[in-house]
Design a protein around this motif. Structure first.
Motif, PDB file in Angstrom:
ATOM      1  N   ASN A  49      -8.664  -3.583  -4.443  1.00 38.24           N
ATOM      2  CA  ASN A  49      -7.478  -3.008  -3.941  1.00 38.24           C
ATOM      3  C   ASN A  49      -7.820  -2.528  -2.556  1.00 38.24           C
ATOM      4  O   ASN A  49      -8.817  -2.127  -2.255  1.00 38.24           O
ATOM      5  CB  ASN A  49      -7.418  -1.729  -4.688  1.00 38.24           C
ATOM      6  CG  ASN A  49      -6.095  -0.723  -4.220  1.00 38.24           C
ATOM      7  OD1 ASN A  49      -5.171  -1.428  -3.692  1.00 38.24           O
ATOM      8  ND2 ASN A  49      -5.937   0.324  -4.801  1.00 38.24           N
ATOM      9  N   GLY A  50      -6.800  -2.658  -1.637  1.00 33.83           N
ATOM     10  CA  GLY A  50      -6.913  -2.355  -0.311  1.00 33.83           C
ATOM     11  C   GLY A  50      -7.399  -3.605   0.779  1.00 33.83           C
ATOM     12  O   GLY A  50      -7.062  -3.727   1.937  1.00 33.83           O
ATOM     13  N   SER A 107      -4.516  -4.651  -6.849  1.00 35.50           N
ATOM     14  CA  SER A 107      -3.609  -3.634  -6.001  1.00 35.50           C
ATOM     15  C   SER A 107      -2.801  -3.084  -7.065  1.00 35.50           C
ATOM     16  O   SER A 107      -2.566  -1.951  -7.101  1.00 35.50           O
ATOM     17  CB  SER A 107      -3.073  -4.025  -4.649  1.00 35.50           C
ATOM     18  OG  SER A 107      -3.884  -4.375  -3.713  1.00 35.50           O
ATOM     19  N   SER A 118       0.955  -1.269   0.049  1.00 39.71           N
ATOM     20  CA  SER A 118      -0.120  -0.069  -0.114  1.00 39.71           C
ATOM     21  C   SER A 118       0.920   1.148  -0.074  1.00 39.71           C
ATOM     22  O   SER A 118       0.662   2.118  -0.867  1.00 39.71           O
ATOM     23  CB  SER A 118      -0.674  -0.152   1.354  1.00 39.71           C
ATOM     24  OG  SER A 118      -1.735   1.271   1.391  1.00 39.71           O
ATOM     25  N   GLU A 144     -10.529  -0.948   5.270  1.00 44.90           N
ATOM     26  CA  GLU A 144      -9.447  -0.969   4.377  1.00 44.90           C
ATOM     27  C   GLU A 144      -9.542  -0.702   2.782  1.00 44.90           C
ATOM     28  O   GLU A 144      -8.704   0.066   2.053  1.00 44.90           O
ATOM     29  CB  GLU A 144      -8.808  -2.367   4.656  1.00 44.90           C
ATOM     30  CG  GLU A 144      -8.183  -2.587   5.955  1.00 44.90           C
ATOM     31  CD  GLU A 144      -7.094  -1.787   6.321  1.00 44.90           C
ATOM     32  OE1 GLU A 144      -6.127  -1.370   5.277  1.00 44.90           O
ATOM     33  OE2 GLU A 144      -7.078  -1.435   7.571  1.00 44.90           O
ATOM     34  N   ALA A 164      -8.158   2.710   0.459  1.00 43.19           N
ATOM     35  CA  ALA A 164      -7.521   2.693  -0.649  1.00 43.19           C
ATOM     36  C   ALA A 164      -7.878   3.161  -1.860  1.00 43.19           C
ATOM     37  O   ALA A 164      -7.206   3.127  -3.154  1.00 43.19           O
ATOM     38  CB  ALA A 164      -7.201   0.939  -1.232  1.00 43.19           C
TER      39      ALA A 164
END
Length: 434
Positions: free
Chosen positions: A392-393, A108, A18, A429, A433
């Motif tokens: 993502n995240g 991601s 991240s 989360e 992101a």
């Protein structure tokens, strides 16, 4: 259900990813329509064991023989070290040309522009021998960023020697339910006088567990927009079921489950003959067979109704970095690894049952034992549509899930409270992101 992973995620790795990729953007240099004709060097990276490295290097040598103008430098690391290194090199705009990718990290990297659109290399990279469902596992918003190397499906593995020893009938896996699973597990424990347990674990230690459980209750973990759609009541119900396995004696104790998690698939309770049933990917049958030296059999997972909850799980992918200066040559290398019979004969099923149908058909002629059983099983399992790729995240979903599962099974928190907290944390989360 507690599905042993094809790969595992470390919390620290997720944080590194991240942080490091926030500055990343792909250069997209070079054409992918045709080979340049120049002498070029590709860098290729993967995670795995020394034996995987040996086979991969053999395949690289075969590729270089076919394409003498392309030199390939391979490098590999263990799981955690791999992701830390990839995040660092990508942030520094020095990513290897070809990367081995995992489903947990695909979105991601794709969302941050770190992966090359493989659709731009159609002349060099043939995908016609992949099922649409298999291709979908490597797509983000319709763009093909990665191609699955191998595929697997979740299963129950049983030790038929222990079933026979203690006089327990092998279930009909086309009809059995989770209640049957629990009942048979307790029967095995009781008839052995406690010498073994029927079940080696309870659900909740792997992301595949909640994907399957959510589907059985009419939902998914993530919706099409990448938000968490997992119903807390479905998650709480899964944990309540697991607590029932533990309290009845059908399953091993919570402390043993944690020990098994650390020991790994080939050294846990099932592999050492202390339990008669476990859940695993069909592709892990060979390793379990070698560890137990017993007669093993793959069964379909129990189910709640007629919902087709199971799904194809890519063992891993090949992808091309958007920073590569030689995307055409990188695409040609992927085409060789995935579509060339020479490569298939070298790599065989080391990275899973080949996702390329033609390569699998040719390999199956010479497969035997557990490798053949694993391949045959995958094609006989009722499968639903591929789940949404982990957004993502959310790449830290597995360690977070394991944390909450241990709190529940050690009775430090209730299933209901843990389910609410897990869903809230995971969505947080994902939101962070965006």
């Amino acid at each position: 259900m507690s599905i042993s992973p094809l790969s595992r995620v470390a919390i620290g790795t997720a944080l590194t990813l991240s942080f490091a990729l926030t500055a990343c953007s792909g250069s997209g240099a070079g054409s992918a329509d045709e080979l340049s004709g120049d002498r070029v060097t590709l860098r290729v990276t993967w995670w795995g064991s020394d034996s995987r490295a040996q086979l991969t290097n053999e395949a690289i040598a075969a590729f270089e023989k076919k394409y003498p103008d392309i030199k390939v430098k391979g490098q590999y690391k263990d799981w955690n070290g791999y992701w830390d290194a990839l995040a660092t090199t990508t942030a520094a705009k020095d990513s290897p040309d070809v990367v081995q990718m995992d489903e947990l990290y695909l979105a991601s990297y794709a969302d941050r522009g770190a992966l090359f659109d493989l659709g731009k290399a159609r002349k060099l990279l043939d995908t016609s021998m992949f099922d649409r469902e298999a291709l979908a596992t490597g797509q983000i918003d319709g763009t093909q960023y990665a191609l699955p190397i191998g595929l697997g499906v979740s299963s129950v593995v049983i030790n038929t020697d222990l079933f026979q020893k203690y006089g327990v009938a092998v279930p009909d896996d086309t009809k059995w339910t989770w209640d049957d699973y629990a009942r048979i597990g307790k029967e095995l424990t009781d008839k052995s006088g406690g010498k073994i347990h029927g079940v080696s674990a309870a659900p909740g230690f792997y992301a595949g567990d909640i994907k399957y459980w959510a589907r059985q209750h009419g939902g998914e973990v993530f919706d099409k927009d990448g938000n968490v759609s997992l119903k807390p009541e479905a998650l709480a119900g899964m944990w309540k079921y697991g607590l029932g396995l533990i309290s009845s004696g059908a399953g091993v104790k919570a402390s043993t489950m944690v020990e098994d998690l650390t020991a790994g698939v080939t050294a846990g309770s099932f592999a050492t003959g202390k339990a008669a049933m476990t859940t695993a990917y069909n592709t892990q049958l060979t390793a379990l067979q070698e560890a137990t030296s017993a007669h093993l059999k793959l069964l379909q997972l129990p189910h709640a109704d007629d919902t087709e909850a199971n799904f194809l799980k890519p063992s891993m992918y090949w992808a091309v970095s958007s920073q590569s200066r030689h995307p055409a040559e990188a695409a040609a290398f992927l085409d060789f690894l995935l579509n060339d019979l020479t490569a298939a004969r070298i790599l065989r099923t080391e990275r899973g049952i080949p996702a390329n149908k033609q390569m699998l058909a040719r390999l199956q002629l010479n497969l035997s034992g557990p490798d053949k059983a694993a391949a045959d099983f995958m094609h006989g399992v009722l499968q639903g549509r591929p789940p949404v790729v982990t957004p993502n995240g959310a790449s830290g979903i597995e360690p977070a899930l394991q944390r909450y599962t241990q709190e529940v099974y050690f009775e430090k928190t209730s299933p209901e409270a843990a389910a609410q907290a897990f869903v809230k944390e995971l969505q947080g989360e994902v939101d962070a992101a965006k």
